[in-house]
Scaffold this motif. Structure first.
Motif, PDB file in Angstrom:
ATOM      1  N   LYS A   1       5.344  -3.950   7.286  1.00 59.12           N
ATOM      2  CA  LYS A   1       5.934  -2.965   6.390  1.00 59.12           C
ATOM      3  C   LYS A   1       7.156  -3.561   5.714  1.00 59.12           C
ATOM      4  CE  LYS A   1       7.951   1.658   6.092  1.00 59.12           C
ATOM      5  NZ  LYS A   1       9.164   1.206   5.361  1.00 59.12           N
TER       6      LYS A   1
ATOM      7  N   ARG B   1       3.138  -1.314   3.157  1.00 57.29           N
ATOM      8  CA  ARG B   1       2.652  -2.427   3.966  1.00 57.29           C
ATOM      9  C   ARG B   1       2.102  -3.532   3.073  1.00 57.29           C
ATOM     10  NH1 ARG B   1      -0.977   1.323   7.883  1.00 57.29           N
ATOM     11  NH2 ARG B   1      -1.884   1.613   5.816  1.00 57.29           N
TER      12      ARG B   1
ATOM     13  N   HIS C   1      -0.133  -7.303   2.659  1.00 58.17           N
ATOM     14  CA  HIS C   1      -1.501  -7.683   2.994  1.00 58.17           C
ATOM     15  C   HIS C   1      -1.670  -8.026   4.463  1.00 58.17           C
ATOM     16  CE1 HIS C   1       0.553 -11.532   2.496  1.00 58.17           C
ATOM     17  NE2 HIS C   1      -0.399 -12.065   3.235  1.00 58.17           N
TER      18      HIS C   1
ATOM     19  N   ASP D   1       0.838  -1.193   0.000  1.00 60.74           N
ATOM     20  CA  ASP D   1       0.000   0.000   0.000  1.00 60.74           C
ATOM     21  C   ASP D   1       0.877   1.249   0.000  1.00 60.74           C
ATOM     22  OD1 ASP D   1       0.922   0.463   2.587  1.00 60.74           O
ATOM     23  OD2 ASP D   1      -0.980  -0.048   3.559  1.00 60.74           O
ATOM     24  N   GLU D   2       0.292   2.399   0.185  1.00 69.35           N
ATOM     25  CA  GLU D   2       1.038   3.655   0.099  1.00 69.35           C
ATOM     26  C   GLU D   2       2.089   3.792   1.197  1.00 69.35           C
ATOM     27  OE1 GLU D   2      -1.334   7.167   1.106  1.00 69.35           O
ATOM     28  OE2 GLU D   2      -2.885   5.800   1.861  1.00 69.35           O
ATOM     29  N   TYR D   3       1.972   2.961   2.243  1.00 68.58           N
ATOM     30  CA  TYR D   3       2.950   2.986   3.330  1.00 68.58           C
ATOM     31  C   TYR D   3       3.885   1.786   3.292  1.00 68.58           C
ATOM     32  CZ  TYR D   3      -0.382   6.423   5.033  1.00 68.58           C
ATOM     33  OH  TYR D   3      -1.220   7.503   5.139  1.00 68.58           O
TER      34      TYR D   3
END
Length: 230
Positions: A172, A166, A168, A162-164
């Motif tokens: 991270k 991370r 599923h 994701d945008e960070y």
């Protein structure tokens, strides 16, 4: 008899990337030993067992091998292994490798020694290619510097995290394989326009990801001068 050491992640190995090379080498008569960082059984990444991606029959096959193969269920610790005792050292991929195998000093030693040995060869697959970003020659230079390699590309990673950054499961991702290998001096080409990507540079064989696992295993057998099973 030709033998090989598989260094497999306890944090999540990708089923196809471990089991396809493992069974291909078995069929070719190669004696395989499995090692993990602590000597505990490796853990398969459940995402790699999605029937929508690999089919129900393959999922069943992978699960059976993961659960019943004595080598996967009773591995040896990497710290006790010596690359000189094997004709090949294999590093299957999976996101889990970024947390354990790629950060393990003994895994780095095994990779370095396998590539340095005139009689040895190493196969590194997918996220395990990140190991090259942390492995140095005895001179202190990065092992990957100036070498042609492939591996899990940023173009694919950005579709997973994701945008960070991370995954599923909420973990991270600490680094992106392509970025780190390029920073260490590797000549990176994941051949994104090709169906598979396997690169040979001296005694180092690298593979892009799951779809390249079988080709990678066949390439390793060629490097070992062993006929590929029909």
């Amino acid at each position: 008899m030709t033998n090989a050491l598989f260094v497999v992640s306890e944090e999540g190995y990708w089923a196809e990337e471990c089991i396809e090379p493992l069974t291909t080498l078995d069929e070719a008569g190669v004696d395989v030993t499995v090692a993990t960082p602590t000597g505990e059984p490796p853990v398969v990444d459940e995402v790699s067992l999605d029937p929508d991606d690999v089919g129900e029959e393959q999922v069943e096959r992978y699960r059976e091998i993961d659960e019943t193969d004595e080598r996967l269920n009773d591995p040896v610790p990497v710290a006790g292994e010596d690359a000189a005792d094997y004709d090949a050292v294999v590093f299957p991929g999976g996101h889990g490798t970024v947390w354990d195998v790629n950060q393990d000093s003994d895994a780095r030693r095994l990779l370095r020694d396998a590539v340095a040995d005139a009689d040895g060869v190493a196969l590194v697959v997918c996220h395990a290619v990140g190991l090259l970003a942390f492995t140095r020659e005895e001179s202190g230079e990065f092992l990957v510097a100036g070498r042609d390699v492939t591996g899990f590309p940023n173009a694919w990673e950005q579709d997973i995290v994701d945008e960070y950054d991370r995954l599923h499961d909420g973990r991270k991702l600490p680094y992106w394989v392509e970025d780190e290998v390029v920073a260490a001096g590797g000549n990176w080409d994941a051949e994104l326009e090709s169906e598979t990507s396997v690169t040979v540079d001296g005694d180092l064989v690298t593979a892009r990801g799951p779809g390249s696992s079988s080709e990678a295993a066949r390439t390793l057998l060629e490097e070992l001068s062993i006929e590929t099973p029909a």
